[in-house]
Design an enzyme around this catalytic site. Structure first.
Site, mmCIF file in Angstrom:
data_model
loop_
_atom_site.group_PDB
_atom_site.id
_atom_site.type_symbol
_atom_site.label_atom_id
_atom_site.label_comp_id
_atom_site.label_asym_id
_atom_site.label_seq_id
_atom_site.Cartn_x
_atom_site.Cartn_y
_atom_site.Cartn_z
ATOM 1 C CD GLU A 47 -81.942 -29.008 -26.140
ATOM 2 O OE1 GLU A 47 -81.333 -28.865 -25.048
ATOM 3 O OE2 GLU A 47 -81.852 -28.206 -27.085
ATOM 4 C CG ASP A 121 -84.411 -30.186 -11.299
ATOM 5 O OD1 ASP A 121 -83.829 -31.024 -10.584
ATOM 6 O OD2 ASP A 121 -85.037 -29.213 -10.835
ATOM 7 C CB THR A 198 -75.382 -26.064 -22.173
ATOM 8 O OG1 THR A 198 -74.914 -26.695 -20.976
ATOM 9 C CG2 THR A 198 -76.220 -27.054 -22.979
ATOM 10 C CE1 TYR A 200 -75.777 -21.643 -15.005
ATOM 11 C CE2 TYR A 200 -77.387 -21.866 -16.769
ATOM 12 C CZ TYR A 200 -76.896 -21.180 -15.677
ATOM 13 O OH TYR A 200 -77.492 -20.021 -15.249
ATOM 14 C CD GLU A 201 -71.788 -30.384 -21.655
ATOM 15 O OE1 GLU A 201 -70.923 -31.120 -22.177
ATOM 16 O OE2 GLU A 201 -72.944 -30.279 -22.094
#
Length: 219
Positions: A47, A121, A198, A200-201
């Protein structure tokens, strides 16, 4: 630097599942991940820009018969992933603290079975294209490390990066796009991300953002 960050850096320095500058494996691991670290012949999955390693750890729990490496330059984030993996007793998870531009120092040709890129990003400014992790130069490097038929998967909330990556993958002679979707959570491809989200997801989805996904293979 905060005390918390200092404690994280100290943890990484002492953690057996973190490979970073100053540790012997840092200069010895290239081409020998299974031999020197994992001690088996299982498939190796990388990853990129793993952050706190949420995806690396999530996949490591689901697939105990595969080996997982989370790579990121941020020591604070790596330390959090290292601690979480240690607390979960995951012996098939390792973390590499290094910049992706130096991947040639750590991976040999045909060493990897899969590469995952999760919410990187998007680097939307034209001048930042060299930093986009799906630009042609980076994709060519990934193709070297992947075995023929190896997977390269991208998951992103950025429409810009999704569309850019479709073009760069389609224009690359090294890859074949197998499947893609602009709305993973309302797609038959949902199971392809193995249910790993995640932090933030989860926030993005709660706010109504759609998650994009691309699955490709090296030819």
């Amino acid at each position: 630097m905060s005390r918390r960050k200092l404690s994280h850096y100290q943890f990484s320095a002492e953690a057996a599942n973190v490979i970073e500058i100053g540790k012997p494996l840092y200069t010895e691991i290239k081409g020998k991940w299974n031999e020197l670290y994992f001690k088996n012949n299982n498939p190796v999955v990388l990853e990129l820009a793993c952050g706190k390693g949420e995806y690396t750890i999530g996949l490591g729990k689901i697939f105990p018969d595969k080996n997982f490496i989370g790579m990121d330059i941020k020591g604070d984030r790596i330390a959090r992933g290292s601690l979480a993996a240690t607390e979960s007793g995951l012996r098939n998870v390792a973390f590499l603290r290094a910049g992706i531009q130096y991947s040639d120092e750590f991976f040999q040709e045909n060493e990897l079975d899969e590469i995952w890129l999760i919410h990187p990003d998007p680097q939307v400014r034209d001048r930042d294209e060299p930093k986009r992790l799906t630009n042609p130069a980076f994709l060519n490097n990934y193709a070297k490390y992947l075995k023929k038929g190896g997977l390269f998967c991208l998951k992103t909330d950025s429409t810009f990066l999704y569309e850019y990556s479709l073009v760069t993958l389609e224009n690359s002679e090294n890859y074949k796009i197998i499947e893609h979707t602009q709305d993973l959570y309302h797609s038959p491809l949902l199971e392809e991300h193995h249910g790993v989200k995640t932090h933030y997801e989860s926030i993005f989805v709660a706010k109504g953002y759609t998650i994009k996904f691309i699955k490709s293979v090296v030819q």
